[in-house]
Design a protein around this motif. Structure first.
Motif, short mmCIF file in Angstrom:
data_model
loop_
_atom_site.label_atom_id
_atom_site.label_comp_id
_atom_site.label_asym_id
_atom_site.label_seq_id
_atom_site.Cartn_x
_atom_site.Cartn_y
_atom_site.Cartn_z
N LEU A 64 0.71 -1.32 0.02
CA LEU A 64 -0.05 -0.07 0.09
C LEU A 64 0.71 1.24 -0.01
CD1 LEU A 64 -2.80 -0.89 2.38
CD2 LEU A 64 -2.76 -0.99 0.22
N LEU A 65 1.72 1.26 0.77
CA LEU A 65 2.81 2.31 0.96
C LEU A 65 3.71 2.72 -0.22
CD1 LEU A 65 3.72 5.07 2.86
CD2 LEU A 65 5.06 3.42 3.87
N PHE A 66 4.25 1.57 -0.67
CA PHE A 66 5.26 1.93 -1.76
C PHE A 66 4.87 1.57 -3.11
CE2 PHE A 66 7.91 1.19 2.13
CZ PHE A 66 8.68 2.22 1.93
N CYS A 67 3.85 0.89 -3.34
CA CYS A 67 3.40 0.52 -4.75
C CYS A 67 2.16 1.42 -5.16
CB CYS A 67 3.11 -0.93 -4.83
SG CYS A 67 4.34 -1.98 -4.53
N LEU A 68 1.51 1.65 -4.07
CA LEU A 68 0.03 2.44 -4.24
C LEU A 68 0.30 4.04 -3.73
CD1 LEU A 68 -2.81 0.15 -3.79
CD2 LEU A 68 -1.59 0.48 -5.66
N GLY A 69 1.57 4.12 -2.98
CA GLY A 69 1.51 5.58 -2.47
C GLY A 69 0.54 5.65 -1.58
N HIS A 70 0.07 4.92 -0.91
CA HIS A 70 -1.14 5.32 0.05
C HIS A 70 -0.63 5.78 1.49
CE1 HIS A 70 -4.84 4.86 1.83
NE2 HIS A 70 -5.29 4.13 1.15
N ILE A 71 -0.94 7.08 1.52
CA ILE A 71 -0.59 8.09 2.55
C ILE A 71 -0.78 7.71 3.95
CG2 ILE A 71 -2.84 9.79 2.82
CD1 ILE A 71 -0.55 11.94 2.50
N ASP A 72 -1.68 6.71 4.09
CA ASP A 72 -2.03 6.41 5.41
C ASP A 72 -1.59 4.96 5.78
OD1 ASP A 72 -3.24 7.27 8.07
OD2 ASP A 72 -4.88 6.20 7.92
N ALA A 73 -0.75 4.36 5.00
CA ALA A 73 -0.47 2.88 5.28
C ALA A 73 0.39 2.99 6.56
CB ALA A 73 0.19 2.42 4.24
N TRP A 74 0.11 1.82 7.47
CA TRP A 74 1.06 1.89 8.68
C TRP A 74 1.58 0.37 8.91
CZ3 TRP A 74 4.00 4.47 11.36
CH2 TRP A 74 4.23 4.33 12.67
N PRO A 75 2.82 0.23 8.55
CA PRO A 75 3.30 -1.22 8.96
C PRO A 75 3.74 -1.39 10.37
CG PRO A 75 4.64 -0.05 6.89
CD PRO A 75 3.77 0.84 7.66
N ALA A 76 2.65 -1.48 11.21
CA ALA A 76 3.01 -1.67 12.48
C ALA A 76 3.68 -2.64 13.08
CB ALA A 76 1.73 -1.65 13.29
N GLY A 77 4.05 -3.73 12.27
CA GLY A 77 4.73 -5.24 12.78
C GLY A 77 6.27 -4.73 12.07
N ASP A 78 6.71 -3.61 11.57
CA ASP A 78 7.96 -3.48 11.50
C ASP A 78 8.88 -3.12 12.59
OD1 ASP A 78 9.62 -3.03 8.48
OD2 ASP A 78 10.32 -1.73 10.30
N LEU A 79 10.03 -4.11 12.66
CA LEU A 79 10.76 -3.68 13.80
C LEU A 79 11.47 -2.61 14.09
CD1 LEU A 79 12.33 -7.19 14.38
CD2 LEU A 79 10.77 -6.34 15.84
N ALA A 80 11.87 -1.87 12.58
CA ALA A 80 12.60 -0.66 12.63
C ALA A 80 11.69 0.44 13.03
CB ALA A 80 13.25 -0.55 11.28
N LEU A 81 10.49 0.41 12.68
CA LEU A 81 9.45 1.42 12.98
C LEU A 81 9.08 1.27 14.47
CD1 LEU A 81 6.74 1.59 10.32
CD2 LEU A 81 8.59 2.92 10.46
N GLN A 82 9.02 0.23 15.04
CA GLN A 82 9.01 0.10 16.47
C GLN A 82 9.95 0.64 17.24
OE1 GLN A 82 8.39 -4.02 17.11
NE2 GLN A 82 6.35 -4.38 15.73
N GLU A 83 11.15 0.43 16.75
CA GLU A 83 12.42 1.08 17.54
C GLU A 83 12.59 2.41 17.30
OE1 GLU A 83 15.87 1.07 20.05
OE2 GLU A 83 14.14 -0.43 19.69
N ALA A 84 12.20 2.95 16.17
CA ALA A 84 12.33 4.21 15.95
C ALA A 84 11.13 5.02 16.65
CB ALA A 84 11.98 4.81 14.53
N ALA A 85 10.07 4.33 16.66
CA ALA A 85 9.20 5.01 17.64
C ALA A 85 9.15 5.06 19.08
CB ALA A 85 7.68 4.23 17.46
N ARG A 86 9.90 3.97 19.73
CA ARG A 86 10.36 4.04 20.93
C ARG A 86 11.47 5.28 21.15
NH1 ARG A 86 14.88 2.90 24.02
NH2 ARG A 86 15.91 2.44 22.28
N LEU A 87 12.51 5.50 20.26
CA LEU A 87 13.50 6.30 20.43
C LEU A 87 12.87 7.73 20.23
CD1 LEU A 87 16.19 4.77 18.06
CD2 LEU A 87 16.23 4.94 20.57
#
Length: 229
Positions: free
Chosen positions: A145-168
């Motif tokens: 959704l994010l990178f193929c369709l450019g969906h502005i509200d896609a949210w890969p909540a299970g991504d470890l990097a996003l989780q760690e970045a959110a923590r920081l």
């Protein structure tokens, strides 16, 4: 209002709205700089490329992708339906990935999945349509959704990097789980896709890691089963 991220201007506009919604992202952008615009092909080939690349190196994914395109020309759902398991395995696909590609191809053939229609659906509805297909997990759906369709509200909540970045960025005591990432990102709607891009760059800058390693789904027993790993 921007509703898709297709151009550099779209990304700039989305990031500006995100910073207004949560000024903490101004700090993330200051540290990491503006995230790059990442685009992948959409449609069947785009979705297949995401499945192919999961849990393998960039070089291995490119090699498998090349062999798959050479074996199935054109690479479309009809070709995957016709292809024998042994032929797909020779291209380098694992048995779970072959099952996933076959399931996607069957769903398209039966009219159960309309990839073109996903462009016009909201992020949550499009996500549900994709994850209804056996073998497509939440991470795969959101990356499409994010990178193929450019969906502005896609949210890969299970991504470890996003989780760690959110923590920081949010100064949390522990890395949030995929379930906890949902409520955390609610204030960022409908700019969660822009938030993901900013957080990936922030993670890369904070951890000083190569950006190619960021696009990987979080490992879990459920994730391995759903994503064919």
């Amino acid at each position: 209002m921007v509703d898709r991220i297709h151009t550099e201007a779209d990304l700039d506009a989305a990031l500006a709205c995100l910073v207004k919604a949560d000024p903490r992202f101004a700090q993330a952008l200051k540290v990491a700089g503006r995230p790059p615009l990442r685009k992948r092909p959409d449609g069947f080939a785009g979705l297949v490329s995401i499945v192919v690349a999961q849990q393998v190196s960039t070089a291995s994914a490119a090699a498998i992708w090349g062999r798959l395109n050479a074996a199935l020309d054109p690479l479309d759902h009809a070709a995957v339906l016709r292809a024998r398991t042994a032929q797909l395995a020779r291209a380098g696909l694992s048995a779970p990935k072959i099952r996933t590609l076959k399931a996607i191809a069957r769903a398209i053939d039966k009219g159960e999945l309309d990839l073109a229609e996903l462009v016009h659906q909201g992020a949550d509805d499009a996500h549900r349509a994709l994850t209804a297909i056996r073998g497509i997990g939440p991470w795969t759906a959101d990356i499409y959704l994010l990178f193929c369709l450019g969906h502005i509200d896609a949210w890969p909540a299970g991504d470890l990097a996003l989780q760690e970045a959110a923590r920081l960025l949010l100064a949390l005591k522990a890395r949030p789980t995929a379930k906890e990432m949902g409520p955390l990102a609610e204030p960022w709607r409908p700019w969660r896709g822009a938030a993901a891009c900013a957080l990936w760059s922030y993670y890369r800058a904070a951890k000083q890691r190569d950006g190619a390693a960021l696009l990987q789904p979080a490992q879990s027993n459920k994730g391995r089963k759903r994503n064919g790993r």
